[in-house]
Motif scaffolding. Sequence first.
Motif, mmCIF file in Angstrom:
data_model
loop_
_atom_site.group_PDB
_atom_site.id
_atom_site.type_symbol
_atom_site.label_atom_id
_atom_site.label_comp_id
_atom_site.label_asym_id
_atom_site.label_seq_id
_atom_site.Cartn_x
_atom_site.Cartn_y
_atom_site.Cartn_z
ATOM 1 N N MET A 294 0.829 -1.210 0.000
ATOM 2 C CA MET A 294 0.000 0.000 0.000
ATOM 3 C C MET A 294 0.861 1.256 0.000
ATOM 4 N N HIS B 184 3.815 1.652 -1.684
ATOM 5 C CA HIS B 184 4.854 1.645 -2.704
ATOM 6 C C HIS B 184 4.760 2.839 -3.621
ATOM 7 N N ILE C 165 -0.640 7.382 -2.993
ATOM 8 C CA ILE C 165 -1.832 6.562 -3.011
ATOM 9 C C ILE C 165 -3.012 7.178 -3.746
ATOM 10 N N GLY D 174 -6.488 -6.282 -5.883
ATOM 11 C CA GLY D 174 -6.230 -6.796 -7.230
ATOM 12 C C GLY D 174 -6.636 -8.255 -7.428
ATOM 13 N N ARG E 214 -10.035 -8.698 -8.368
ATOM 14 C CA ARG E 214 -10.259 -8.295 -9.766
ATOM 15 C C ARG E 214 -9.719 -9.341 -10.753
ATOM 16 N N LYS F 267 -6.584 -10.607 -10.898
ATOM 17 C CA LYS F 267 -5.175 -10.504 -11.302
ATOM 18 C C LYS F 267 -4.413 -11.780 -10.923
ATOM 19 N N PHE G 153 -1.083 -11.769 -10.316
ATOM 20 C CA PHE G 153 -0.039 -11.375 -9.370
ATOM 21 C C PHE G 153 -0.397 -10.040 -8.722
ATOM 22 N N GLY G 154 0.146 -9.829 -7.515
ATOM 23 C CA GLY G 154 -0.106 -8.557 -6.842
ATOM 24 C C GLY G 154 1.085 -8.180 -5.986
ATOM 25 N N ASP H 115 0.585 -7.133 -2.835
ATOM 26 C CA ASP H 115 0.161 -7.551 -1.499
ATOM 27 C C ASP H 115 -1.151 -8.315 -1.640
ATOM 28 N N ASP I 249 -5.102 -8.167 -0.072
ATOM 29 C CA ASP I 249 -5.993 -7.298 0.703
ATOM 30 C C ASP I 249 -7.254 -8.061 1.110
ATOM 31 N N ALA J 208 -6.552 10.187 1.766
ATOM 32 C CA ALA J 208 -5.718 9.077 1.325
ATOM 33 C C ALA J 208 -6.196 7.746 1.905
ATOM 34 N N MET J 209 -6.609 7.778 3.132
ATOM 35 C CA MET J 209 -6.983 6.534 3.812
ATOM 36 C C MET J 209 -8.384 6.669 4.382
ATOM 37 N N GLY K 104 -14.620 0.199 -2.393
ATOM 38 C CA GLY K 104 -13.423 1.054 -2.344
ATOM 39 C C GLY K 104 -12.130 0.249 -2.381
ATOM 40 N N TRP K 105 -12.109 -0.868 -1.661
ATOM 41 C CA TRP K 105 -10.870 -1.648 -1.565
ATOM 42 C C TRP K 105 -10.670 -2.592 -2.736
ATOM 43 N N GLY L 40 -10.835 -1.587 -5.833
ATOM 44 C CA GLY L 40 -10.066 -0.830 -6.826
ATOM 45 C C GLY L 40 -10.592 -1.098 -8.233
ATOM 46 N N ARG M 262 -7.389 1.731 -8.492
ATOM 47 C CA ARG M 262 -7.361 3.123 -8.060
ATOM 48 C C ARG M 262 -8.016 4.040 -9.083
HETATM 49 N N1 DCT Z 1 -7.317 1.733 -1.585
HETATM 50 C C1 DCT Z 1 -8.081 2.626 -0.895
HETATM 51 N N2 DCT Z 1 -7.490 3.546 -0.113
HETATM 52 C C2 DCT Z 1 -6.158 3.562 -0.024
HETATM 53 C C3 DCT Z 1 -5.371 2.650 -0.711
HETATM 54 C C4 DCT Z 1 -5.985 1.727 -1.494
HETATM 55 O O1 DCT Z 1 -9.291 2.612 -0.983
HETATM 56 N N3 DCT Z 1 -5.615 4.487 0.721
HETATM 57 C C5 DCT Z 1 -7.971 0.758 -2.426
HETATM 58 C C6 DCT Z 1 -7.710 0.920 -3.887
HETATM 59 C C7 DCT Z 1 -7.155 -0.380 -4.340
HETATM 60 C C8 DCT Z 1 -7.246 -1.310 -3.135
HETATM 61 O O2 DCT Z 1 -7.514 -0.495 -2.035
HETATM 62 C C9 DCT Z 1 -6.039 -2.125 -2.909
HETATM 63 O O3 DCT Z 1 -4.859 -1.320 -2.945
HETATM 64 P P1 DCT Z 1 -3.503 -1.941 -3.454
HETATM 65 O O4 DCT Z 1 -3.229 -3.205 -2.773
HETATM 66 O O5 DCT Z 1 -2.470 -0.885 -3.341
HETATM 67 O O6 DCT Z 1 -3.792 -2.142 -4.990
HETATM 68 P P2 DCT Z 1 -4.163 -3.438 -5.807
HETATM 69 O O7 DCT Z 1 -5.159 -2.988 -6.796
HETATM 70 O O8 DCT Z 1 -4.548 -4.549 -4.898
HETATM 71 O O9 DCT Z 1 -2.844 -3.748 -6.575
HETATM 72 P P3 DCT Z 1 -1.569 -4.622 -6.102
HETATM 73 O O10 DCT Z 1 -1.605 -5.813 -6.955
HETATM 74 O O11 DCT Z 1 -0.398 -3.754 -6.402
HETATM 75 O O12 DCT Z 1 -1.713 -4.942 -4.663
#
Ligand code: DCT
Length: 499
Positions: free
Chosen positions: A1, A3, A6, A323, A326, A328, A330-331, A333, A335, A385-386, A438-439, A441, A443
């Motif tokens: 999160m 890297h 955000i 991800g 969705r 994917k 690979f990721g 992290d 979540d 941001a969060m 929201g989580w 994504g 983004r």
């Molecule tokens: N998110 C959010 N608020 C944040 C950070 C992230 O709502 N401050 C959401 C958007 C995407 C999701 O959470 C997961 O974030 P990541 O793990 O950074 O992205 P990812 O799509 O899972 O991609 P990755 O494969 O890089 O983990």
Amino acid sequence: MFHAPIVPRARKRSRPAEASVTRRAEVKFEDVRLYLVERKMGSSRRSFLTELARSKGFIVEDVLSEAVTHVVSEDCQASSLWTWLKTCGLKDLPMMHVLDIRWFTDSMREGRPVAVETRHLIQDTLPTVTEGTTPTVSTVSQYACQRRTTPENNNKIFTDAFEVLVENYEFNEIEGPCLAFKRAASVLKSLPSAVQCLGATKDLPCLGEHTKAIMEEIIQCGRSFAVEKILSDERYQTLKLFTSVFGVGPKTAEKWYRRGLRSFSHILADPSIRLNRMQQSGFLHYGDISRAVSKAEAHALGNIIDEAVHAITPDAILALTGGFRRGKEFGHDVDFIVTTPVLGKEEQLLTNSIERLKQQGLLLYCEYQASIFDMSKLPTHRFEAMDHFAKCFLILRLEGSQVEGGLNSAAGDSRGWRAVRVDLVSPPMDRYAYALLGWTGSRQFERDLRRFAQKERRMLLDNHALYDKTKKEFLAATTEKDIFAHLGLEYIEPWQRNA
Ligand code: DCT
Ligand code: MG
């Protein structure tokens, strides 16, 4: 999160001088600021339309400035209009709607700003229309939440290049072009096939001149010289390296770069640098957590978390998000959302689960953030941001024996385990749908959902809630489908949100 930076920074919009706005009636639409282009319209018609709009509660700016959100023109020659607009020195031009008079007349008829549709847009990408040809109308929406984007990217050659430019703009805090390239990459990712020639992009939204010039280079030469220059730039390389460490953001990376540090060994050998706990773990597990997490590894972690969560709370709810939800492969992290049907018990569920992982010897690092969620403080106009839910950023130990097909390890690594970054977020059950949306994504998908909600529906969306500014009320949702329905959007499946 951590890297990369955000969230999109909230658009900076300087308040216009109040004097420039003659208010004939009460302002009803604070977020919409019109500017009527005099060219082709003529000054008397412009004055008439200005008065008309103001009488209906619209704000009409006399001067074209960064405050304007909607530029309306009767000039149907897109190229001359855009040539003129680009000489106005507007940093926020890529953010503005540049619209045909039909949008204005529709809005006057409805007595409110109507949703911007593709047919309203005057695009700077349209070729000059010569006699006998008809311009085709784009069917691709400018909003990622109205496009379906699977994990398969047919235009990686372009989007990889754009992502380098985006990163470089982020390092240099240049917001306008940064956003423009993010949007352009997102549009290309939604296409069912690879772009072979520039002509194929003529009806696509969000592709400006700069974007097209880079694409043209890639089509012609297989690479972009502007991108190659960045890739070989020492500052870019160093900032990229430093921000690849868990806990190191662009600010810290820049500070270290300015001190003349260029490598990890420089940082670790510098006695004046005090790494925080997160950065220490970032360096300690660098090899593992900078390597992609596979779907099989994410699945194995899901089983571990599932056990930890249900051991204490049998009716706990666990959902994979980010991800991997969705689709994917690979990721960076994994979540998860964890919650319980018992309102108010979700935070304890999270702390208990962390404790369980610790007892099992799996917890290599934990940064816990208690909930600061307070429904009475909503809605927030500025996206933060969060979100405010209880959450934790973890590094967990994952045994190879638990992963179907084995670990995604470096060649020659015989430890039989690896460290993996895991995020857990724990919203109260009545916020679950919003947190999940929201989580999940991506983004860009989230960014465009919020932009669509605000610009097209006068609603405020974040990970906590959806607020209708017209009705002045929060909209309840138990599923993601409810939220799409509130927004008047077709439902987009998680694997179609890879914008
Ligand atoms: N998110 C959010 N608020 C944040 C950070 C992230 O709502 N401050 C959401 C958007 C995407 C999701 O959470 C997961 O974030 P990541 O793990 O950074 O992205 P990812 O799509 O899972 O991609 P990755 O494969 O890089 O983990
Ligand atoms: Mg993720």
